[in-house]
Design an enzyme around this catalytic site. Structure first.
Site, PDB file in Angstrom:
ATOM      1  N   LYS A 144      31.882  43.139  33.642  1.00 13.43           N
ATOM      2  CA  LYS A 144      30.791  43.643  34.482  1.00 13.43           C
ATOM      3  C   LYS A 144      29.714  42.590  34.660  1.00 13.43           C
ATOM      4  O   LYS A 144      29.040  42.538  35.689  1.00 13.43           O
ATOM      5  CB  LYS A 144      30.196  44.920  33.886  1.00 13.43           C
ATOM      6  CG  LYS A 144      31.122  46.115  34.060  1.00 13.43           C
ATOM      7  CD  LYS A 144      30.388  47.417  33.850  1.00 13.43           C
ATOM      8  CE  LYS A 144      31.293  48.593  34.145  1.00 13.43           C
ATOM      9  NZ  LYS A 144      30.735  49.873  33.774  1.00 13.43           N
ATOM     10  N   LYS A 191      42.926  45.619  37.609  1.00 11.40           N
ATOM     11  CA  LYS A 191      42.932  47.074  37.401  1.00 11.40           C
ATOM     12  C   LYS A 191      42.399  47.794  38.642  1.00 11.40           C
ATOM     13  O   LYS A 191      41.459  47.316  39.271  1.00 11.40           O
ATOM     14  CB  LYS A 191      42.011  47.321  36.197  1.00 11.40           C
ATOM     15  CG  LYS A 191      41.889  48.728  35.736  1.00 11.40           C
ATOM     16  CD  LYS A 191      40.847  48.825  34.625  1.00 11.40           C
ATOM     17  CE  LYS A 191      39.436  48.759  35.173  1.00 11.40           C
ATOM     18  NZ  LYS A 191      38.387  49.138  34.227  1.00 11.40           N
ATOM     19  N   LYS A 234      36.748  51.603  40.550  1.00  9.33           N
ATOM     20  CA  LYS A 234      35.837  52.184  41.531  1.00  9.33           C
ATOM     21  C   LYS A 234      35.015  51.094  42.190  1.00  9.33           C
ATOM     22  O   LYS A 234      34.486  51.273  43.274  1.00  9.33           O
ATOM     23  CB  LYS A 234      34.854  53.130  40.821  1.00  9.33           C
ATOM     24  CG  LYS A 234      35.507  54.345  40.226  1.00  9.33           C
ATOM     25  CD  LYS A 234      34.485  55.109  39.380  1.00  9.33           C
ATOM     26  CE  LYS A 234      35.156  55.918  38.310  1.00  9.33           C
ATOM     27  NZ  LYS A 234      34.317  56.172  37.159  1.00  9.33           N
TER      28      LYS A 234
HETATM   29  P1  TYM Z   1      35.439  55.379  33.721  1.00  9.01           P
HETATM   30  O1  TYM Z   1      34.557  56.321  34.441  1.00  9.01           O
HETATM   31  O2  TYM Z   1      35.437  53.960  34.106  1.00  9.01           O
HETATM   32  O3  TYM Z   1      36.924  55.870  33.799  1.00  9.01           O
HETATM   33  C1  TYM Z   1      37.254  57.210  33.476  1.00  9.01           C
HETATM   34  C2  TYM Z   1      38.609  57.261  32.810  1.00  9.01           C
HETATM   35  O4  TYM Z   1      39.601  56.714  33.686  1.00  9.01           O
HETATM   36  C3  TYM Z   1      40.335  55.699  33.012  1.00  9.01           C
HETATM   37  N1  TYM Z   1      40.702  54.663  33.985  1.00  9.01           N
HETATM   38  C4  TYM Z   1      41.945  54.268  34.216  1.00  9.01           C
HETATM   39  N2  TYM Z   1      43.129  54.631  33.695  1.00  9.01           N
HETATM   40  C5  TYM Z   1      44.232  54.024  34.154  1.00  9.01           C
HETATM   41  N3  TYM Z   1      44.212  53.061  35.120  1.00  9.01           N
HETATM   42  C6  TYM Z   1      43.049  52.660  35.682  1.00  9.01           C
HETATM   43  N4  TYM Z   1      43.045  51.735  36.624  1.00  9.01           N
HETATM   44  C7  TYM Z   1      41.851  53.269  35.232  1.00  9.01           C
HETATM   45  N5  TYM Z   1      40.549  53.107  35.565  1.00  9.01           N
HETATM   46  C8  TYM Z   1      39.861  53.970  34.785  1.00  9.01           C
HETATM   47  C9  TYM Z   1      39.375  55.164  31.955  1.00  9.01           C
HETATM   48  O5  TYM Z   1      40.061  54.532  30.907  1.00  9.01           O
HETATM   49  C10 TYM Z   1      38.674  56.424  31.515  1.00  9.01           C
HETATM   50  O6  TYM Z   1      39.432  57.114  30.565  1.00  9.01           O
HETATM   51  N6  TYM Z   1      33.162  54.465  29.436  1.00  9.01           N
HETATM   52  C11 TYM Z   1      33.970  55.451  30.097  1.00  9.01           C
HETATM   53  C12 TYM Z   1      33.270  56.772  30.249  1.00  9.01           C
HETATM   54  C13 TYM Z   1      32.788  57.347  28.962  1.00  9.01           C
HETATM   55  C14 TYM Z   1      33.608  57.873  27.917  1.00  9.01           C
HETATM   56  C15 TYM Z   1      32.708  58.315  26.922  1.00  9.01           C
HETATM   57  C16 TYM Z   1      34.986  57.994  27.741  1.00  9.01           C
HETATM   58  C17 TYM Z   1      31.494  57.488  28.578  1.00  9.01           C
HETATM   59  N7  TYM Z   1      31.448  58.060  27.344  1.00  9.01           N
HETATM   60  C18 TYM Z   1      33.167  58.889  25.717  1.00  9.01           C
HETATM   61  C19 TYM Z   1      35.438  58.581  26.547  1.00  9.01           C
HETATM   62  C20 TYM Z   1      34.541  59.012  25.545  1.00  9.01           C
HETATM   63  C21 TYM Z   1      34.302  54.896  31.472  1.00  9.01           C
HETATM   64  O7  TYM Z   1      33.709  53.962  31.931  1.00  9.01           O
HETATM   65  O8  TYM Z   1      35.196  55.541  32.155  1.00  9.01           O
END
Ligand code: TYM
Length: 330
Positions: free
Chosen positions: A115, A198, A201
């Site tokens: 990031k 990957k 978003k």
């Molecule tokens: P975020 O919002 O980026 O993504 C949400 C979930 O989607 C999964 N993910 C993917 N899985 C497979 N392929 C991809 N290309 C892909 N892109 C995203 C992420 O692994 C995630 O599971 N930090 C976290 C949000 C968060 C969180 C937490 C998660 C905040 N607090 C506590 C678990 C527990 C995040 O940025 O997710």
């Protein structure tokens, strides 16, 4: 009496439209867990402001993320669904954990490095740097056993485990040490236009991702333009990153194993394969989009779900926070 159900917790950021990577890596897992586990899922709206958000649009983005959870099939009568900022204990526990986390371990987080994107350190937000500590607080507050996430979050969960163990050692046993739960297939869905990056978003090119709200014609266009590999075989393997990714998407969404799909498309061309893949994606998204539309027309129902979720989450979180403060002598 039966054995107590294990506690599952996970969050998704409220940034932009969720995509099929989020669905395959996270939401699809959540749905499979809601019957057998004590599940807590939340929209991480405090995490998403670590990058700039337009305040005029932000409330509706948060709402959209909540609606998507429901539209994908999560049942608020079975799970606890809430908004992170509705539970103030998240920010407070993050502060306590900040006092035991080190700069060195946060600097090692690959997502922070990604990031930061090579920008000068002095210009980077402290929130972006501290992001994983807030995530640790999210998880530890609810004494979660398991955290279903995609592969990219594994390092953050390892940090959470380290912080929990350090806190427990220093101040007495307070937190359960959680484990990540990462799907065997689809833990890292790659971009359609670049199988070395990957699906995310934030990728500049929209052709890299299929959003859960993309209409059918957009899905078909994006799939038809997805890059493929040299050669014409529709097989999975290290030398075929693009086709492997497409097969993974098709397999996770259709339930057919990759070998079955390889057999089905043996001797067939990319065009036929991509059309079948687009069909599978459209079939997956159609009911989600239909429910999403209904939810958008029924905001008071979603308000109720969020109120109920926050009312359930708040006392649980406060209990752990009180224990952590007391352990620290506060
Ligand atoms: P975020 O919002 O980026 O993504 C949400 C979930 O989607 C999964 N993910 C993917 N899985 C497979 N392929 C991809 N290309 C892909 N892109 C995203 C992420 O692994 C995630 O599971 N930090 C976290 C949000 C968060 C969180 C937490 C998660 C905040 N607090 C506590 C678990 C527990 C995040 O940025 O997710």
């Amino acid at each position: 009496m039966g054995k107590e159900r294990k506690r599952v917790l996970s969050g998704i950021q409220a940034t932009g439209n969720l995509h099929i990577g989020n669905y395959i890596g996270a939401l699809r897992q959540f749905i499979g867990l809601q019957d057998g586990y004590d599940c807590h899922f939340f929209v991480a709206d405090l995490h998403a402001i670590t990058v700039p958000q337009d305040p005029k649009e932000y409330a509706s983005r948060i709402r959209n993320a909540v609606n998507i959870h429901l539209a994908c099939g999560l049942d608020p009568d079975k799970i606890t669904l809430f908004r992170q900022s509705d539970v103030p204990a998240h920010a407070e526990l993050a502060w306590l954990l900040n006092t035991i986390a080190t700069m060195g371990e946060l600097k090692r987080m690959t997502q922070f490095k990604d990031k930061a994107g090579g920008k000068a350190e002095a210009s980077l937000g402290v929130g972006l740097f501290d992001y994983p500590v807030l995530m640790a607080a999210d998880i530890l507050l609810y004494q979660a056993d398991l955290v279903p996430v995609g592969e990219d979050q594994k390092q953050h969960i390892e940090l959470t485990r380290d912080l929990a163990e350090r806190f427990n050692r220093r101040f007495g046993k307070t937190f359960r040490v959680p484990k990540p739960m990462i799907p065997k297939l689809g833990a890292r869905v790659m971009g359609l236009d670049d199988p070395s990056a990957k699906m995310s978003k934030s990728a500049e090119t929209e052709g890299s991702r299929i959003e859960l709200t993309d209409p059918e014609d957009v899905v078909r266009r994006k799939v038809s333009r997805a890059v493929t590999d040299s050669g014409s075989d529709i097989t999975s393997g290290k030398d075929k990153p693009a086709v492997s990714n497409l097969l993974t998407i098709m397999s996770t969404l259709s339930g057919d194993g990759v070998p079955t799909l390889e057999k089905r498309f043996s001797g067939k061309g990319y065009k036929e394969f991509k059309e079948a893949l687009a069909d599978v994606i459209v079939t997956t998204l159609r009911p989600i989009q239909r429910t999403l539309e209904e939810l958008e027309g029924n905001p008071s129902y979603v308000d109720e779900v969020l109120e109920k979720g926050a009312a359930k989450a708040r006392p649980e979180a406060e209990k752990t926070l009180a224990a952590a403060k007391s352990a620290m002598g506060l």
